[in-house]
Scaffold this motif. Structure first.
Motif, PDB file in Angstrom:
ATOM      1  N   ALA A  22      40.867  21.129 -49.863  1.00 52.78           N
ATOM      2  CA  ALA A  22      39.842  21.970 -49.106  1.00 52.78           C
ATOM      3  C   ALA A  22      39.940  21.951 -47.834  1.00 52.78           C
ATOM      4  O   ALA A  22      39.651  22.883 -46.842  1.00 52.78           O
ATOM      5  N   ILE A  23      40.399  20.719 -47.510  1.00 56.12           N
ATOM      6  CA  ILE A  23      40.799  20.372 -45.721  1.00 56.12           C
ATOM      7  C   ILE A  23      41.479  21.196 -45.215  1.00 56.12           C
ATOM      8  O   ILE A  23      41.823  21.065 -43.750  1.00 56.12           O
ATOM      9  N   GLY A  24      42.506  21.855 -46.141  1.00 58.25           N
ATOM     10  CA  GLY A  24      43.561  22.514 -45.440  1.00 58.25           C
ATOM     11  C   GLY A  24      42.967  23.974 -44.795  1.00 58.25           C
ATOM     12  O   GLY A  24      43.587  24.535 -43.827  1.00 58.25           O
ATOM     13  N   GLY A  25      41.860  24.476 -45.035  1.00 59.42           N
ATOM     14  CA  GLY A  25      41.202  25.197 -44.338  1.00 59.42           C
ATOM     15  C   GLY A  25      41.494  26.774 -44.734  1.00 59.42           C
ATOM     16  O   GLY A  25      41.137  27.741 -44.059  1.00 59.42           O
ATOM     17  N   ASP A  26      42.354  27.041 -45.878  1.00 57.42           N
ATOM     18  CA  ASP A  26      42.651  28.266 -46.375  1.00 57.42           C
ATOM     19  C   ASP A  26      42.318  28.510 -47.788  1.00 57.42           C
ATOM     20  O   ASP A  26      42.636  29.951 -48.118  1.00 57.42           O
ATOM     21  N   ALA A  27      41.506  27.870 -48.226  1.00 54.22           N
ATOM     22  CA  ALA A  27      41.013  28.470 -49.623  1.00 54.22           C
ATOM     23  C   ALA A  27      39.502  28.288 -50.104  1.00 54.22           C
ATOM     24  O   ALA A  27      39.076  28.436 -51.096  1.00 54.22           O
ATOM     25  N   TRP A  28      38.734  27.664 -49.241  1.00 57.54           N
ATOM     26  CA  TRP A  28      37.609  26.806 -49.601  1.00 57.54           C
ATOM     27  C   TRP A  28      36.379  27.131 -48.562  1.00 57.54           C
ATOM     28  O   TRP A  28      35.521  26.414 -48.527  1.00 57.54           O
ATOM     29  N   GLY A  29      36.450  28.018 -47.788  1.00 59.74           N
ATOM     30  CA  GLY A  29      35.313  28.506 -46.875  1.00 59.74           C
ATOM     31  C   GLY A  29      35.672  27.650 -45.549  1.00 59.74           C
ATOM     32  O   GLY A  29      36.662  26.933 -45.306  1.00 59.74           O
ATOM     33  N   PRO A  30      34.695  27.635 -44.572  1.00 63.11           N
ATOM     34  CA  PRO A  30      34.979  26.974 -43.191  1.00 63.11           C
ATOM     35  C   PRO A  30      35.017  25.409 -43.352  1.00 63.11           C
ATOM     36  O   PRO A  30      34.369  24.749 -44.375  1.00 63.11           O
ATOM     37  N   VAL A  31      35.784  24.873 -42.504  1.00 64.74           N
ATOM     38  CA  VAL A  31      36.196  23.453 -42.382  1.00 64.74           C
ATOM     39  C   VAL A  31      36.153  23.147 -41.210  1.00 64.74           C
ATOM     40  O   VAL A  31      37.064  23.912 -40.330  1.00 64.74           O
ATOM     41  N   GLU A  32      35.812  22.084 -40.608  1.00 63.37           N
ATOM     42  CA  GLU A  32      36.082  21.407 -39.295  1.00 63.37           C
ATOM     43  C   GLU A  32      37.140  20.145 -39.465  1.00 63.37           C
ATOM     44  O   GLU A  32      36.803  19.073 -40.141  1.00 63.37           O
ATOM     45  N   ASP A  33      38.205  20.024 -38.698  1.00 66.57           N
ATOM     46  CA  ASP A  33      39.301  19.204 -38.708  1.00 66.57           C
ATOM     47  C   ASP A  33      38.638  17.742 -38.608  1.00 66.57           C
ATOM     48  O   ASP A  33      39.058  16.850 -39.322  1.00 66.57           O
ATOM     49  N   GLN A  34      37.778  17.628 -37.558  1.00 69.95           N
ATOM     50  CA  GLN A  34      37.328  16.166 -37.057  1.00 69.95           C
ATOM     51  C   GLN A  34      36.273  15.630 -38.390  1.00 69.95           C
ATOM     52  O   GLN A  34      36.119  14.651 -38.613  1.00 69.95           O
ATOM     53  N   GLN A  35      35.623  17.008 -38.764  1.00 69.83           N
ATOM     54  CA  GLN A  35      34.745  16.388 -40.027  1.00 69.83           C
ATOM     55  C   GLN A  35      35.604  15.896 -41.064  1.00 69.83           C
ATOM     56  O   GLN A  35      35.332  15.096 -42.057  1.00 69.83           O
ATOM     57  N   SER A  36      36.752  16.426 -41.367  1.00 71.99           N
ATOM     58  CA  SER A  36      37.491  16.327 -42.606  1.00 71.99           C
ATOM     59  C   SER A  36      38.248  14.717 -42.366  1.00 71.99           C
ATOM     60  O   SER A  36      38.285  13.932 -43.496  1.00 71.99           O
ATOM     61  N   ILE A  37      38.545  14.491 -41.007  1.00 72.81           N
ATOM     62  CA  ILE A  37      38.938  13.170 -40.889  1.00 72.81           C
ATOM     63  C   ILE A  37      38.242  12.086 -41.103  1.00 72.81           C
ATOM     64  O   ILE A  37      38.512  11.290 -41.511  1.00 72.81           O
ATOM     65  N   PHE A 221      30.745  34.539 -53.483  1.00 67.12           N
ATOM     66  CA  PHE A 221      31.702  33.771 -52.745  1.00 67.12           C
ATOM     67  C   PHE A 221      32.477  34.823 -51.841  1.00 67.12           C
ATOM     68  O   PHE A 221      32.724  35.946 -52.363  1.00 67.12           O
ATOM     69  N   THR A 222      32.582  34.500 -50.536  1.00 67.19           N
ATOM     70  CA  THR A 222      33.040  35.390 -49.596  1.00 67.19           C
ATOM     71  C   THR A 222      34.299  34.912 -48.818  1.00 67.19           C
ATOM     72  O   THR A 222      34.535  33.603 -48.979  1.00 67.19           O
ATOM     73  N   GLY A 223      34.800  35.324 -47.956  1.00 70.31           N
ATOM     74  CA  GLY A 223      35.706  34.857 -46.961  1.00 70.31           C
ATOM     75  C   GLY A 223      37.083  34.637 -47.607  1.00 70.31           C
ATOM     76  O   GLY A 223      37.588  35.196 -48.534  1.00 70.31           O
ATOM     77  N   ASN A 224      37.616  33.372 -47.358  1.00 67.76           N
ATOM     78  CA  ASN A 224      38.722  33.024 -48.043  1.00 67.76           C
ATOM     79  C   ASN A 224      38.448  32.212 -49.245  1.00 67.76           C
ATOM     80  O   ASN A 224      39.696  31.370 -49.821  1.00 67.76           O
ATOM     81  N   ASP A 225      37.338  32.084 -49.685  1.00 72.06           N
ATOM     82  CA  ASP A 225      37.017  31.073 -50.803  1.00 72.06           C
ATOM     83  C   ASP A 225      37.431  31.470 -52.122  1.00 72.06           C
ATOM     84  O   ASP A 225      37.550  32.773 -52.710  1.00 72.06           O
ATOM     85  N   VAL A 226      38.389  30.765 -52.686  1.00 73.62           N
ATOM     86  CA  VAL A 226      39.153  31.206 -54.077  1.00 73.62           C
ATOM     87  C   VAL A 226      38.324  31.407 -55.106  1.00 73.62           C
ATOM     88  O   VAL A 226      38.708  32.297 -55.967  1.00 73.62           O
TER      89      VAL A 226
END
Length: 308
Positions: A22-37, A221-226
């Motif tokens: 999910a933290i890759g940001g391309d398949a599970w909707g919005p994600v913030e890098d700092q939040q992922s780390i 589910f919308t956007g890039n959400d698989v």
């Protein structure tokens, strides 16, 4: 946090790991890098020592974020990544048809991860094409001998391919989808792994979020959400099952934690790798690693609602 031995690899892994798709940001909707780390570091603080990623997650972005986690604690983390889908058409035709291509993909992952070895490396191609199977097996052997990999495996739900890939009994680990809503692995795959002493890493233990109980039949589910590509009839049927499972929730155990405890109750399973993008999600996942797990009565009710 409880820890288990990952089959014949001998690696000791936290029974709840961290899935970094999910933290890759391309398949599970919005994600913030700092939040992922922050989420990964929090998981480590809570005892999670197993982190799983892949080169194709965010086209390398997930691996680059995992680098930020491991840079000052590499020797305390069991690191897993996968190769074979980057640049692949996902059709049954050979792309990684020479072991040099596999080694190149592996070295690219090393660079993105900022390390000189990977504890666990998986073939991410789940269908059998002879040239690719042989290329991975040869590359695995070469990389193991060079000391760059401790354990090797495959990510697949196909029992025949698993047996073909393991025909020389050289596979240490399997990554397989398994959950209350998808119990196919119980029939042949999990017993086979027990017989072969292959460590089992469970992906999809929350069935892509369904088993958290937060969706309704009206969820879109919308956007890039698989998940937008799910068959609608199937989705609504699963929501009905989840509603019935909610009777097993307790004040001290969420539905998601129940789902994680279910897969951990199978004796073949070493670890489950639910995804997480926030510290709250990490907290929920890690909270499943408690004893006792599930009672016979709870397992019986799960069998009634979602039989094998």
């Amino acid at each position: 946090m409880e820890y288990r031995t990952l089959g014949k690899s001998g690696l000791k892994v936290s029974e709840i790991g961290f899935g970094a798709w999910a933290i890759g940001g391309d398949a599970w909707g919005p994600v913030e890098d700092q939040q992922s780390i922050q989420a990964m570091n929090y998981a480590f603080e809570l005892g999670v020592n197993f982190f799983d990623t892949a080169d194709v997650y965010g086209n390398g972005h997930s691996e680059k974020l995992v680098k930020e986690l491991i840079k000052d604690k590499r020797d305390q983390i069991i690191l897993s990544t996968k190769g074979g889908l980057m640049g692949h058409t996902r059709k049954p035709e050979p792309i990684y048809d020479r072991h040099e291509k596999v080694v190149k993909a592996f070295e690219d992952s090393l660079q993105r991860l900022g390390t000189d070895y990977i504890d666990m490396y998986f073939c991410h191609i789940w269908w059998h094409v002879e040239q690719e199977t042989e290329a991975f097996l040869k590359a695995f052997d070469q990389l193991k001998q060079a000391g760059k990999i401790k354990a090797v495996g495959i990510s697949t739900d196909n029992f025949d391919y698993l047996k073909t890939f393991n025909r020389h009994h050289s596979i240490d680990v399997l990554q397989v989808e398994y959950s209350i809503l998808n119990r196919a692995a119980e029939k042949e795959i999990l017993p086979y792994c027990q017989e072969e002493n292959i460590g089992v890493v469970v992906r999809g233990p929350l069935q892509k979020g369904l088993l958290t109980g937060k969706f309704t039949k009206e969820t879109v589910f919308t956007g890039n959400d698989v998940r937008q590509y799910w068959d609608r009839k199937w989705f609504e049927e699963q929501v009905e099952k989840v509603e019935k499972l909610k009777k097993l929730e307790r004040e001290d155990r969420t539905l998601g934690q129940l789902a994680l405890q279910f897969v951990l109750s199978h004796p073949a399973v070493s670890t489950a790798i639910p995804g997480a993008k926030t510290t709250d999600q990490v907290n929920q996942n890690v909270g499943a690693s408690v004893r006792p797990l599930l009672t016979r009565e709870e397992l019986a009710l799960i069998n009634e609602i979602s039989p094998a």
